[in-house]
Write an enzyme that holds these catalytic residues in place. Structure first.
Site, short mmCIF file in Angstrom:
data_model
loop_
_atom_site.label_atom_id
_atom_site.label_comp_id
_atom_site.label_asym_id
_atom_site.label_seq_id
_atom_site.Cartn_x
_atom_site.Cartn_y
_atom_site.Cartn_z
N GLN A 2 0.73 -1.32 0.10
CA GLN A 2 0.01 0.08 0.00
C GLN A 2 0.98 1.28 -0.11
OE1 GLN A 2 -3.14 0.73 -0.83
NE2 GLN A 2 -3.52 -1.54 -0.91
N SER A 3 2.09 1.03 -0.50
CA SER A 3 2.92 2.23 -0.61
C SER A 3 2.34 3.65 -1.38
CB SER A 3 4.17 1.88 -1.12
OG SER A 3 4.89 3.20 -1.60
#
Ligand SMILES: *Cc1c(COP(=O)(O)O)cnc(C)c1O
Length: 334
Positions: free
Chosen positions: A77-78
């Site tokens: 989920q960067s």
């Protein structure tokens, strides 16, 4: 007159200056202090965030070096990876992302956006900090591509230039509105934002405390974070011909809010997300800005920050991660 910062290669990827606003309803609810917010969640590149500023200088360097591909890495989920994928698409470059974890059945949040933005994804299991980037860069070179390695979080001296420039932008806005701040606060994780703001606050004479809120616990082998920040700030200063040194002992880091670890949402984050949403209509995220805003609220409550101060919070983005975190935000503890 051209400054050393103006002479750095820079790609135009966002809309600047970002708005500087006052959170007057939140301040009133708390009974003070005055709280300003710098809206770097509104940088404009594919849902925005602090990585846009760093990527302007990193993509500038990649294009100047004649590269045709960006490669970077991070957690699934960067926000950084999503912004890099968008920066690559906007600049006509290919993009490879090295992500921690395994491919889910259906992508969500930032991962969904990475795919829509055309990035090629390499899953790397336990390794969520881009450890496999060199190996994949080597494979790309062998196939005839010219990859440019964007470091984890976009945090090296080139990326940090984005936040030296952000300090100049903020200084101008504060001057125009005859405002002064006592402290600036922001989520600090891979360090480029923090190091850039340390150098920029010095260079443009903002005369305020530069307080990072640690998001990660120091992980074994990483070394102490303040030492790393000091080194990164000094390298950034060197790149601009600034002789000042920034000692680790002078760096302000609030590291008591890391809770159960990176990306684990607790009461602190949930309360902060709700308070900002219901009192200002502003969305902070579960991993970074929710934690940093929760820390700010606690430090006010504890009287560490007093009612007569003016605080500035950098909203560094991250809202796309709200969706995959739905189950920790609603009905927690099930
Ligand atoms: C990456 C990120 C940060 C942390 O910035 P660093 O420069 O890595 O320290 C803060 N907030 C959000 C939303 C981010 O994506």
């Amino acid at each position: 007159m051209q400054t050393p910062l103006d002479q750095q290669p820079r790609a135009s990827l966002g809309f600047f200056p970002t708005p500087l606003i006052e959170l007057s309803r939140l301040s009133r609810f708390l009974g003070g202090p005055r709280i300003l917010m710098k809206r770097d969640d509104q940088t404009g590149l594919a849902l925005g965030g602090n990585k846009t500023r760093k990527l302007e200088y990193l993509v500038g360097a990649a294009l100047a070096a004649g590269c045709d591909t960006l490669i970077t890495g991070g957690a699934a989920q960067s926000n950084h990876c999503r912004q890099t994928a968008a920066a690559a698409a906007a600049s006509g470059l290919a993009c490879h992302l090295v992500l921690g974890g395994e491919a889910p059945e259906m992508p969500d949040g930032n991962l969904l956006l990475d795919q829509l933005l055309g990035a090629q994804i390499h899953w790397s299991g336990e390794l969520r900090k881009g450890e496999r980037i060199p190996e994949i860069a080597e494979q790309l070179r062998a196939a005839g591509d010219q990859p440019y390695i964007v470091p984890y979080g976009g945090s090296n001296a080139i990326g940090a230039l984005g936040y030296v420039n952000a300090a100049a932008e903020l200084k101008q806005q504060l001057d125009e509105q005859s405002l002064q701040i006592n402290r600036m606060l922001f989520a600090s994780s891979s360090g480029g934002t923090h190091a850039g703001l340390i150098v920029g606050t010095y260079q443009y004479e903002l005369r305020c405390e530069v307080a990072g809120i640690s998001i990660d616990k120091d992980e074994a082998g990483d070394g102490p974070y303040p030492e790393y920040l000091s080194q990164l700030a000094n390298e950034t200063a060197d790149l601009l011909g600034i002789g000042q040194r920034f000692d680790s002992s002078a760096i302000t880091l609030q590291d008591q809010f890391t809770g159960a670890g990176y990306g684990v949402v607790g009461e602190l984050e949930r309360e902060a997300i709700k308070l900002l949403a219901t009192h200002e209509g502003i969305l902070v995220d579960p991993v970074y800005t929710g934690r940093a805003m929760g820390a700010l609220l606690q430090l006010i409550e504890q009287g560490v920050y007093t009612k007569d101060e003016t605080l500035l919070f950098w909203h560094t983005g991250g809202a796309p991660a709200l969706f995959p975190y739905a189950s920790s935000l609603i009905n927690p503890g099930r």
